[in-house]
Design an enzyme around this catalytic site. Structure first.
Site, PDB file in Angstrom:
ATOM      1  N   LYS A   1     -12.038  -0.906   0.746  1.00  0.00           N
ATOM      2  CA  LYS A   1     -11.237  -0.129  -0.201  1.00  0.00           C
ATOM      3  C   LYS A   1     -12.001  -0.026  -1.524  1.00  0.00           C
ATOM      4  O   LYS A   1     -12.941   0.740  -1.612  1.00  0.00           O
ATOM      5  CB  LYS A   1      -9.839  -0.722  -0.313  1.00  0.00           C
ATOM      6  CG  LYS A   1      -9.180  -0.759   1.084  1.00  0.00           C
ATOM      7  CD  LYS A   1      -7.728  -0.973   1.071  1.00  0.00           C
ATOM      8  CE  LYS A   1      -7.189  -1.277   2.456  1.00  0.00           C
ATOM      9  NZ  LYS A   1      -7.349  -0.197   3.431  1.00  0.00           N
TER      10      LYS A   1
ATOM     11  N   SER B   1       0.791  -1.225   0.000  1.00  0.00           N
ATOM     12  CA  SER B   1       0.000   0.000   0.000  1.00  0.00           C
ATOM     13  C   SER B   1       0.828   1.283   0.000  1.00  0.00           C
ATOM     14  O   SER B   1       0.312   2.329  -0.347  1.00  0.00           O
ATOM     15  CB  SER B   1      -0.950  -0.005   1.194  1.00  0.00           C
ATOM     16  OG  SER B   1      -0.218  -0.125   2.388  1.00  0.00           O
TER      17      SER B   1
ATOM     18  N   HIS C   1      -5.527  -4.322  -1.516  1.00  0.00           N
ATOM     19  CA  HIS C   1      -5.404  -3.286  -2.559  1.00  0.00           C
ATOM     20  C   HIS C   1      -5.398  -3.886  -3.960  1.00  0.00           C
ATOM     21  O   HIS C   1      -5.109  -3.175  -4.923  1.00  0.00           O
ATOM     22  CB  HIS C   1      -4.134  -2.453  -2.341  1.00  0.00           C
ATOM     23  CG  HIS C   1      -4.245  -1.534  -1.162  1.00  0.00           C
ATOM     24  ND1 HIS C   1      -4.824  -0.291  -1.239  1.00  0.00           N
ATOM     25  CD2 HIS C   1      -3.874  -1.705   0.128  1.00  0.00           C
ATOM     26  CE1 HIS C   1      -4.795   0.285  -0.055  1.00  0.00           C
ATOM     27  NE2 HIS C   1      -4.234  -0.546   0.802  1.00  0.00           N
TER      28      HIS C   1
HETATM   29  C1  LIG Z   1      -2.869  -4.876   3.080  1.00  0.00           C
HETATM   30  C2  LIG Z   1      -3.965  -4.449   3.994  1.00  0.00           C
HETATM   31  N1  LIG Z   1      -4.596  -5.378   4.745  1.00  0.00           N
HETATM   32  C3  LIG Z   1      -5.587  -5.055   5.580  1.00  0.00           C
HETATM   33  C4  LIG Z   1      -6.000  -3.754   5.713  1.00  0.00           C
HETATM   34  C5  LIG Z   1      -7.101  -3.445   6.673  1.00  0.00           C
HETATM   35  O1  LIG Z   1      -8.324  -3.364   6.013  1.00  0.00           O
HETATM   36  P1  LIG Z   1      -9.588  -2.753   6.762  1.00  0.00           P
HETATM   37  O2  LIG Z   1      -9.471  -1.256   6.642  1.00  0.00           O
HETATM   38  O3  LIG Z   1     -10.753  -3.323   6.040  1.00  0.00           O
HETATM   39  O4  LIG Z   1      -9.520  -3.208   8.175  1.00  0.00           O
HETATM   40  C6  LIG Z   1      -5.400  -2.759   4.950  1.00  0.00           C
HETATM   41  C7  LIG Z   1      -5.853  -1.354   5.090  1.00  0.00           C
HETATM   42  O5  LIG Z   1      -5.131  -0.463   5.435  1.00  0.00           O
HETATM   43  C8  LIG Z   1      -4.351  -3.104   4.069  1.00  0.00           C
HETATM   44  O6  LIG Z   1      -3.737  -2.179   3.332  1.00  0.00           O
END
Ligand SMILES: Cc1ncc(COP(=O)(O)O)c(C=O)c1O
Length: 393
Positions: free
Chosen positions: A240, A181, A209
């Protein structure tokens, strides 16, 4: 209250280290333009890749779900909180991800916490990319397994670590973000799958992502690489590209059935609200009908990246619509972000410890909601600020 006074020192220390986060307030809904702290600005910060967060179809389905199922599920899923709409979305997501089965969780973060400690423990070894998301890191800590961090996207290092560490391991789990990310680069999943086979390791990818972005109609990283049936576990988020809130895991039916019996966030925390589930169902259906929004997202990303590159900016190694503008020192990135905001652009600076020292950047998140005009507006202002700060000539 005096007992909590130590927090004042901690807060001061955060400020002194430049780590104190200023939390901005968005008035109204997400979109290409948002009102932030009373000012209308072009939004280059949100994960609303496809513009779903305020789309009429999704809002309609959320309202219909409320009318039919109410506003809350009333209990944890295993007791009396599984509503038929939860099962409908699990079925739809499994179909979308071309996987045998799916379990819904409350967030992407929770989904990682639901999987990793449930399937690994003492005596196991987890091989985790050094840039994996915080939720994977925390989930690994909860598991009590031994954690080996391998160099970012470095399959040779992964293989070496597997060779060194796996002899006495009961089980081996390799876990990686699909799209990273902060840099927008993609995990070398075909090579990871190959190495995993050599060592009989389980492969898990967090596609937070990637879904809605990579692959046919946004089916995600596994479809992008044509690896259907070869990745054991996929974690996803509804927060997202899907524009809503929630998380999920897809994989073999046996795994999903087991998580429904043993994953603590599933057993001990109430599930998603009907409104979230209804909206997410609509998002998946829109994607399954057409890839128009995914194409627009990529067109926008290509246009914006080319504009930045032509102007002389360094956009790192991004392979996706996540576009970092590399600036080096945290102070430059913070000044850049502030000067953009003064020019009606909302794009936040990211610095240590989220990224390594000296690698501060502005991270731009492109969206299908942006128009060409929006992107030209942004490019003009990036160049103006870049020149003022001596980043580009
Ligand atoms: C790779 C990754 N996994 C998990 C998450 C967490 O997702 P959520 O916002 O649905 O808890 C994110 C969000 O920042 C992320 O970038």
């Amino acid at each position: 209250m005096a007992k909590l006074d130590f927090l004042a020192e901690e807060m001061q220390s955060l400020k002194e280290q430049g780590l104190f986060a200023t939390i901005r307030t968005i008035e109204g809904s997400q979109g290409a333009w948002v009102t932030v702290d009373g000012k209308k600005v072009l939004n280059l910060c949100s994960n609303n890749y496809l513009g779903f967060a305020n789309m009429a179809e999704l809002k309609e389905r959320a309202k219909e779900a409320i009318d039919r199922y109410g506003v809350g599920p009333g209990a944890v899923r295993t007791i009396a909180g599984t509503q038929s709409i939860h099962l409908e979305l699990e079925k739809k997501l499994a179909e979308f991800k071309e996987a045998p089965a799916c379990i819904l969780l409350q967030a992407g973060f929770t989904a990682n916490v639901a999987v990793i400690p449930t399937i690994t423990g003492e005596g196991d070894v987890i091989f985790s990319d050094e840039l994996n998301h915080a939720s994977i890191i925390d989930a690994c800590k909860l598991s009590k397994a031994r954690v080996m961090r391998y160099a970012h996207n470095d399959v040779n290092d992964l293989r070496a670590k597997l060779q060194d560490e796996s002899k006495d391991a009961r089980r081996k789990l390799i876990v990686t973000d699909g799209v990273f990310s902060m840099d927008g680069d993609i995990a070398p999943l075909p090579e990871i799958v190959k190495v995993a086979r050599e060592f009989d390791a389980i492969v898990m990818v967090d596609d937070a992502h990637g879904e809605g972005v990579l692959g046919k109609s946004g089916r995600g990283i596994v479809n992008h690489f044509g690896l259907e049936g070869q990745v054991d576990i996929e974690v996803g988020t509804l927060s997202k590209a899907f524009g809503v809130m929630g998380g999920y895991v897809t994989g073999p039916t046996l795994l999903i059935d087991y998580l429904k019996q043993r994953a603590r966030p599933f057993l001990f925390s109430t599930g998603l609200t009907p409104a979230d589930v209804g909206a997410a169902l609509a998002a998946v259906e829109v994607l399954m009908k057409s890839d128009e929004l995914v194409k627009k997202l990529w067109d926008n990303a290509a246009y914006f990246k080319k504009g930045l590159k032509d102007a002389g900016f360094d956009i790192g190694k991004s392979e996706t619509p996540i576009t970092p503008v590399m600036l080096g020192e945290a102070k430059v990135a913070q000044d850049f972000s502030r000067m953009l905001f003064e020019r009606d652009i909302f794009a936040q600076a990211i610095a240590y410890p989220t990224v390594p020292r000296g690698k501060a950047r502005i991270r731009c998140m492109l969206s299908a909601a942006h128009s060409r005009q929006d992107l030209d507006f942004a490019l003009e202002r990036f160049v103006e600020v870049g020149r003022k700060l001596g980043v580009v000539s």
